[in-house]
Write a protein that holds these residues in place. Structure first.
Motif, PDB file in Angstrom:
ATOM      1  N   GLY A  66     183.139 -14.532 -46.409  1.00 18.88           N
ATOM      2  CA  GLY A  66     182.153 -15.383 -46.113  1.00 18.88           C
ATOM      3  C   GLY A  66     180.773 -14.602 -45.659  1.00 18.88           C
ATOM      4  N   LEU A  67     181.044 -13.356 -45.471  1.00 14.64           N
ATOM      5  CA  LEU A  67     179.780 -12.708 -45.061  1.00 14.64           C
ATOM      6  C   LEU A  67     178.954 -12.284 -46.166  1.00 14.64           C
ATOM      7  N   VAL A  68     179.267 -12.408 -47.384  1.00 13.86           N
ATOM      8  CA  VAL A  68     178.543 -12.062 -48.755  1.00 13.86           C
ATOM      9  C   VAL A  68     178.487 -13.445 -49.323  1.00 13.86           C
ATOM     10  N   ASP A  69     178.584 -14.601 -48.751  1.00 17.98           N
ATOM     11  CA  ASP A  69     178.146 -15.938 -49.574  1.00 17.98           C
ATOM     12  C   ASP A  69     176.667 -16.011 -49.672  1.00 17.98           C
ATOM     13  N   CYS A  70     176.320 -15.806 -50.811  1.00 14.79           N
ATOM     14  CA  CYS A  70     174.698 -15.791 -51.056  1.00 14.79           C
ATOM     15  C   CYS A  70     174.366 -17.182 -50.816  1.00 14.79           C
ATOM     16  N   PHE A  73     172.909 -17.495 -46.900  1.00 10.37           N
ATOM     17  CA  PHE A  73     172.167 -16.330 -46.405  1.00 10.37           C
ATOM     18  C   PHE A  73     171.353 -16.765 -45.298  1.00 10.37           C
ATOM     19  N   TYR A  74     170.453 -17.985 -45.882  1.00  4.36           N
ATOM     20  CA  TYR A  74     169.756 -18.237 -44.848  1.00  4.36           C
ATOM     21  C   TYR A  74     170.251 -18.840 -43.529  1.00  4.36           C
ATOM     22  N   GLU A  75     171.257 -19.634 -43.665  1.00  3.11           N
ATOM     23  CA  GLU A  75     171.979 -20.091 -42.532  1.00  3.11           C
ATOM     24  C   GLU A  75     172.497 -18.862 -41.654  1.00  3.11           C
ATOM     25  N   MET A  76     172.971 -17.922 -42.223  1.00  2.31           N
ATOM     26  CA  MET A  76     173.597 -16.720 -41.311  1.00  2.31           C
ATOM     27  C   MET A  76     172.460 -15.823 -40.952  1.00  2.31           C
ATOM     28  N   SER A  77     171.084 -15.850 -41.661  1.00  3.25           N
ATOM     29  CA  SER A  77     170.126 -15.191 -41.145  1.00  3.25           C
ATOM     30  C   SER A  77     169.849 -15.702 -39.730  1.00  3.25           C
ATOM     31  N   GLN A  78     170.011 -17.153 -39.466  1.00  4.66           N
ATOM     32  CA  GLN A  78     169.793 -17.614 -38.217  1.00  4.66           C
ATOM     33  C   GLN A  78     170.635 -17.578 -37.022  1.00  4.66           C
ATOM     34  N   HIS A  79     172.093 -17.456 -37.840  1.00  6.58           N
ATOM     35  CA  HIS A  79     173.202 -17.471 -36.683  1.00  6.58           C
ATOM     36  C   HIS A  79     174.362 -16.350 -37.359  1.00  6.58           C
ATOM     37  N   PHE A  80     174.593 -15.184 -36.841  1.00  6.37           N
ATOM     38  CA  PHE A  80     175.278 -14.381 -37.412  1.00  6.37           C
ATOM     39  C   PHE A  80     176.863 -14.821 -36.982  1.00  6.37           C
ATOM     40  N   PHE A  95     184.609   1.433 -42.214  1.00  3.93           N
ATOM     41  CA  PHE A  95     183.430   0.667 -42.091  1.00  3.93           C
ATOM     42  C   PHE A  95     182.891   1.092 -40.568  1.00  3.93           C
ATOM     43  N   ASP A  96     181.519   1.179 -40.358  1.00  2.00           N
ATOM     44  CA  ASP A  96     180.704   1.450 -39.188  1.00  2.00           C
ATOM     45  C   ASP A  96     180.361  -0.267 -39.065  1.00  2.00           C
ATOM     46  N   PHE A  97     181.148  -0.982 -38.107  1.00  2.00           N
ATOM     47  CA  PHE A  97     180.620  -2.415 -37.827  1.00  2.00           C
ATOM     48  C   PHE A  97     179.296  -2.583 -37.398  1.00  2.00           C
ATOM     49  N   VAL A  98     178.854  -1.792 -36.570  1.00  2.00           N
ATOM     50  CA  VAL A  98     177.344  -1.915 -36.049  1.00  2.00           C
ATOM     51  C   VAL A  98     176.278  -1.869 -37.061  1.00  2.00           C
ATOM     52  N   ARG A  99     176.484  -0.790 -37.969  1.00  2.00           N
ATOM     53  CA  ARG A  99     175.598  -0.593 -38.865  1.00  2.00           C
ATOM     54  C   ARG A  99     175.736  -1.638 -40.089  1.00  2.00           C
ATOM     55  N   LEU A 100     177.209  -2.024 -40.297  1.00  2.00           N
ATOM     56  CA  LEU A 100     177.281  -3.011 -41.410  1.00  2.00           C
ATOM     57  C   LEU A 100     176.627  -4.459 -40.974  1.00  2.00           C
ATOM     58  N   LYS A 101     176.601  -4.822 -39.641  1.00  2.00           N
ATOM     59  CA  LYS A 101     176.015  -6.073 -39.212  1.00  2.00           C
ATOM     60  C   LYS A 101     174.468  -5.875 -39.370  1.00  2.00           C
ATOM     61  N   ALA A 102     173.957  -4.666 -39.119  1.00  2.00           N
ATOM     62  CA  ALA A 102     172.609  -4.544 -39.189  1.00  2.00           C
ATOM     63  C   ALA A 102     172.059  -4.764 -40.731  1.00  2.00           C
ATOM     64  N   ASN A 103     172.965  -4.128 -41.590  1.00  2.00           N
ATOM     65  CA  ASN A 103     172.746  -4.114 -43.140  1.00  2.00           C
ATOM     66  C   ASN A 103     172.744  -5.617 -43.474  1.00  2.00           C
ATOM     67  N   LEU A 104     173.752  -6.530 -43.017  1.00  2.00           N
ATOM     68  CA  LEU A 104     173.726  -7.621 -43.522  1.00  2.00           C
ATOM     69  C   LEU A 104     172.599  -8.623 -43.080  1.00  2.00           C
ATOM     70  N   LEU A 107     169.594  -7.978 -45.191  1.00  2.00           N
ATOM     71  CA  LEU A 107     169.900  -8.609 -46.591  1.00  2.00           C
ATOM     72  C   LEU A 107     169.806 -10.340 -46.455  1.00  2.00           C
ATOM     73  N   TYR A 108     170.385 -10.737 -45.148  1.00  2.00           N
ATOM     74  CA  TYR A 108     170.291 -12.228 -45.106  1.00  2.00           C
ATOM     75  C   TYR A 108     168.608 -12.624 -44.757  1.00  2.00           C
ATOM     76  N   SER A 109     167.973 -11.751 -44.370  1.00  2.00           N
ATOM     77  CA  SER A 109     166.548 -12.158 -43.826  1.00  2.00           C
ATOM     78  C   SER A 109     165.679 -11.789 -45.120  1.00  2.00           C
ATOM     79  N   SER A 110     165.892 -11.282 -46.127  1.00  2.00           N
ATOM     80  CA  SER A 110     165.268 -10.993 -47.416  1.00  2.00           C
ATOM     81  C   SER A 110     164.849 -12.201 -48.366  1.00  2.00           C
TER      82      SER A 110
END
Length: 222
Positions: A66-70, A73-80, A95-104, A107-110
């Motif tokens: 669900g983390l890459v359910d395009c 993305f807008y919904e997840m940009s409001q609440h991760f 994985f580096d989870f802290v960096r992964l969360k920042a990456n995602l 992407l959600y915000s773009s």
């Protein structure tokens, strides 16, 4: 499925009515036949129920899909959703989870990503085309993982089906590596034919690679 166990009487009544209408009576004792069919009915339902639990009982481990359910993305940009991230614990060493969360979150915000990417495959292609793989390496790894997790057992079943045709009595001593390669060729026949069609020298290149391998036989061809 479990509720159907309680509905045997209504099913059996309809069964008897249909048999009577079609003249399908065998003269056996109705009570013993009913008990035997009830037992069979329950066994079948129990088996189906157990199989469904075995197949679908671990879907929570795939929550990270669900983390890459395009579409969200807008919904997840409001609440991760951190619980989806936690479901990746099985792959924690990759994985580096802290960096992964920042990456995602990036992407959600773009808006460009949300507008142009409708699937994980499109998103991965988008990152490659825009040279963003290095910018969001953890998200890229997640997309690669998602795209390689099998959605069904169809590919495995195709492998066993191909294996029956390949491992004949005459090939019983074929080693595992060659057998695996033959299975891939058999399963991917359509792709193989397309490669031959698109690249006229495809077979020659394959032959060159084969001949260059170290072996006791000498191949001479023109």
């Amino acid at each position: 499925m479990e509720r159907m166990r309680l509905e045997f009487d209504s099913y059996y009544l309809r069964f008897e009515q249909k048999c009577g209408a079609l003249g399908l009576t065998d003269g056996t004792d109705r009570h013993s036949a009913r008990d035997e069919r009830r037992h069979l009915f329950c066994n079948i339902l129990d088996n189906i129920s157990d199989q469904m639990k075995a197949r679908f009982g671990h879907f929570d481990e795939l929550a990270f899909l669900g983390l890459v359910d395009c579409a969200k993305f807008y919904e997840m940009s409001q609440h991760f959703d951190d619980t989806k991230l936690q479901s990746l614990s099985k792959y924690a060493k990759f994985f580096d989870f802290v960096r992964l969360k920042a990456n995602l979150i990036g992407l959600y915000s773009s808006k460009t990503v949300r507008d142009e990417c409708k699937s994980p495959g499109q998103l991965l292609n988008f990152l490659a085309e825009k040279d963003l793989v290095v910018t969001v390496p953890e998200a890229t790894k997640l997309l690669q993982l998602v795209l390689t997790v099998p959605a069904t057992t169809a590919s495995v079943e195709r492998s066993f089906s191909a294996l029956k045709r390949l491992k004949t009595y005459s090939r019983n001593r074929t080693d595992q590596g060659r057998l695996s390669s033959l299975a891939v060729i058999s399963i991917e026949t359509e792709r193989l034919l397309k490669l031959k069609e698109d690249k006229e020298d495809f077979y020659r290149k394959v032959t060159d690679v084969f001949v260059q391998k170290e072996r006791r036989m000498d191949f001479i061809y023109t």
